[in-house]
Scaffold this active site. Sequence first.
Site, PDB file in Angstrom:
ATOM      1  CD1 TRP A  57     -12.084  -1.946   3.947  1.00 23.72           C
ATOM      2  CD2 TRP A  57     -10.529  -3.221   4.885  1.00 23.72           C
ATOM      3  NE1 TRP A  57     -11.145  -2.236   2.983  1.00 23.72           N
ATOM      4  CE2 TRP A  57     -10.172  -3.023   3.536  1.00 23.72           C
ATOM      5  CE3 TRP A  57      -9.690  -4.023   5.666  1.00 23.72           C
ATOM      6  CZ2 TRP A  57      -9.033  -3.585   2.950  1.00 23.72           C
ATOM      7  CZ3 TRP A  57      -8.557  -4.583   5.101  1.00 23.72           C
ATOM      8  CH2 TRP A  57      -8.240  -4.351   3.761  1.00 23.72           C
ATOM      9  CB  SER A 123     -13.023  -2.783  12.781  1.00 16.70           C
ATOM     10  OG  SER A 123     -11.771  -2.516  12.183  1.00 16.70           O
ATOM     11  CB  THR A 124     -14.319   0.208   9.184  1.00 13.94           C
ATOM     12  OG1 THR A 124     -12.962  -0.092   8.838  1.00 13.94           O
ATOM     13  CG2 THR A 124     -14.835   1.313   8.285  1.00 13.94           C
ATOM     14  CB  ALA A 148     -11.868  -4.357  17.847  1.00 17.63           C
ATOM     15  CG  ASP A 253      -6.872  -4.894  17.532  1.00 20.79           C
ATOM     16  OD1 ASP A 253      -6.301  -5.004  16.435  1.00 20.79           O
ATOM     17  OD2 ASP A 253      -8.057  -4.551  17.658  1.00 20.79           O
ATOM     18  CG  HIS A 282      -9.061  -6.067  14.571  1.00 19.79           C
ATOM     19  ND1 HIS A 282      -9.243  -4.856  15.207  1.00 19.79           N
ATOM     20  CD2 HIS A 282      -9.748  -5.975  13.388  1.00 19.79           C
ATOM     21  CE1 HIS A 282      -9.993  -4.071  14.460  1.00 19.79           C
ATOM     22  NE2 HIS A 282     -10.324  -4.725  13.367  1.00 19.79           N
TER      23      HIS A 282
END
Length: 302
Positions: A57, A123-124, A148, A253, A282
């Site tokens: 994101w 991530s997302t 991450a 992160d 991140h």
Amino acid sequence: MRGGGALFKVVTETAAACGRSDHLEEHPMSYITTSDGADLFYKDWGMGQPVVFSHGWPLNSDSWEAQMLFLASNGFRCIAHDRRGHGRSTQTWDGNDMNTYADDLAALLDALDLRDATLIGFSTGGGEVARYVGRHGTDRVSKVALVAAVPPLMVQRDDNPGGVPIDVFDTIRAGSHADRSQLYKDLADGPFFGHNRDGADVSQGIRDAFWLQSMQSGHRNALECIKAFSETDFRDDLRAIDVPTLIIHGDDDQVVPFEVGGKASAGIIAGATLIVYEGAPHGITDTHKERLGRDLLDFVKS
């Protein structure tokens, strides 16, 4: 939904003059259409065993280009789509939730009839991959990598006391409402790449690319995705992962803290391999792209 008619006319006419007009008019770019009519853009590079990337994101598939180029150059077919509401995909009003994201990923794998695929989520995108397994299983999947990533659960709750307080996400939402362009600049210049740490040297180009990709997302889509990535509970999805799994996370992160993300996920997924990038932020797809590329290549080849 795809637009660009005048430009496409020029491209097809030029291609026809060069003797390459077949199929261009039918498929001006690579898209699939979901059951609710959303057009999802995807890239498909190289040949070989498929590796499918899910982005973070509020970015798009361009954020994976370094790893896609590297793996495709080393004998793998690399595929990445723009999540609905992001990049070149349809900015749907509804469907900005993890179940829909996972079903969109399933639609992509089904449409391309991918088998023995490695799913890699950043991530997302890591939440999207986990929820895909939870909803659709691993019949098409041989390996999973979480980079991450947001699972198992980001937000602080009674049953997740070590999570990130909801106030943090409310602040991001408020920033999105007030001036989302500046919000994205602040994220890029600060915690996302660790540019706020002493001695950090993240190029202006990397930070500008984050802002550019972020601004290509739909306002509502990006806003509602904050809830999707922060409040979705992926613990049962992680327990459903029954294929070799690699987890990579930086221990500095500031977006998805290591203790909340990678370390916690490694404690849930049976047999998972955890690689910790010491001092890494991140956005390691950019700040540590060479190391990440090598680690992912070793994993998909194993």
